[in-house]
Design a protein around this motif. Structure first.
Motif, short mmCIF file in Angstrom:
data_model
loop_
_atom_site.label_atom_id
_atom_site.label_comp_id
_atom_site.label_asym_id
_atom_site.label_seq_id
_atom_site.Cartn_x
_atom_site.Cartn_y
_atom_site.Cartn_z
N CYS A 33 41.56 40.48 36.47
CA CYS A 33 41.52 39.74 35.21
C CYS A 33 40.47 38.62 35.30
O CYS A 33 40.52 37.81 36.20
N HIS A 35 40.16 36.16 33.37
CA HIS A 35 40.71 34.88 32.90
C HIS A 35 41.45 34.16 34.01
O HIS A 35 41.27 32.97 34.23
N CYS A 36 42.33 34.87 34.71
CA CYS A 36 43.17 34.21 35.71
C CYS A 36 42.99 34.80 37.10
O CYS A 36 43.69 34.40 38.03
N SER A 38 43.88 37.50 38.30
CA SER A 38 45.00 38.30 38.78
C SER A 38 44.57 39.74 39.04
O SER A 38 43.76 40.31 38.33
N CYS A 57 46.17 41.76 30.68
CA CYS A 57 46.54 41.19 31.98
C CYS A 57 48.05 41.11 32.11
O CYS A 57 48.74 40.67 31.19
N CYS A 60 48.51 36.73 32.63
CA CYS A 60 48.24 35.78 31.55
C CYS A 60 48.28 36.44 30.18
O CYS A 60 48.14 35.75 29.17
ZN LIG Z 1 45.01 37.18 33.53
#
Ligand SMILES: [Zn+2]
Length: 152
Positions: A33, A35-36, A38, A57, A60
């Motif tokens: 991911c 964004h985070c 993960s 995700c 998140c």
């Molecule tokens: Zn994420």
């Protein structure tokens, strides 16, 4: 994975193959991911209104695809054309003009110029790389698209 040394390769003509190719290069150990960061059990969204390759995700809950954070992000130009343009620009020792790209890829001259401009910039040290500042480089045989990372 198919070698990236021929313009006949499927990922230069088929956008699903292009996406799979890019996913394999960018995510050798499975989707991450953006964004985070993960690496959880992200699942692929399959709704009819969803673009192919979009995942959600598992941590998140934000959607993402392999092109997030790259020069390909939000581009209306097909991914296969991007990869083919990058291949041509990298594999030609003398360089290739926008006019040649236009004829070889069958895109408009304006699109060819845009592709050449963006890819050349992304290949410079300050351009951040095709894969974004955190994404590393796309290695195509001996050609690096994007920035070489120091130790990784
Ligand atoms: Zn994420």
């Amino acid at each position: 994975m198919l070698p990236m040394n021929s313009l006949n390769a499927p990922h230069f003509h088929d956008d699903a193959a292009a996406r799979k190719y890019l996913e394999g290069v960018r995510w050798p150990n499975g989707p991450v991911c953006p964004h985070c960061k993960s690496t959880g059990e992200h699942y692929e969204l399959t709704g009819k209104s969803t673009r192919p390759g979009v995942r959600k995700c598992s941590d998140c809950r934000k959607p993402f695809s392999v092109t997030v954070g790259t020069v390909f992000e939000r581009s209306k130009i097909p991914l296969s054309k991007w990869l083919a343009a990058a291949f041509l620009l990298c594999s030609s020792k003398k360089g290739i003009s926008a006019h040649q790209l236009h004829r070889t890829l069958g895109v408009t001259y304006k699109t060819a110029w845009f592709l050449a401009h963006r890819i050349r910039f992304a290949m410079t040290d300050t351009g951040g790389g095709l894969m974004g500042s955190g994404g590393g480089a796309v290695e195509a045989d001996e050609t690096y698209i994007g920035r070489k990372k120091g130790s990784t």
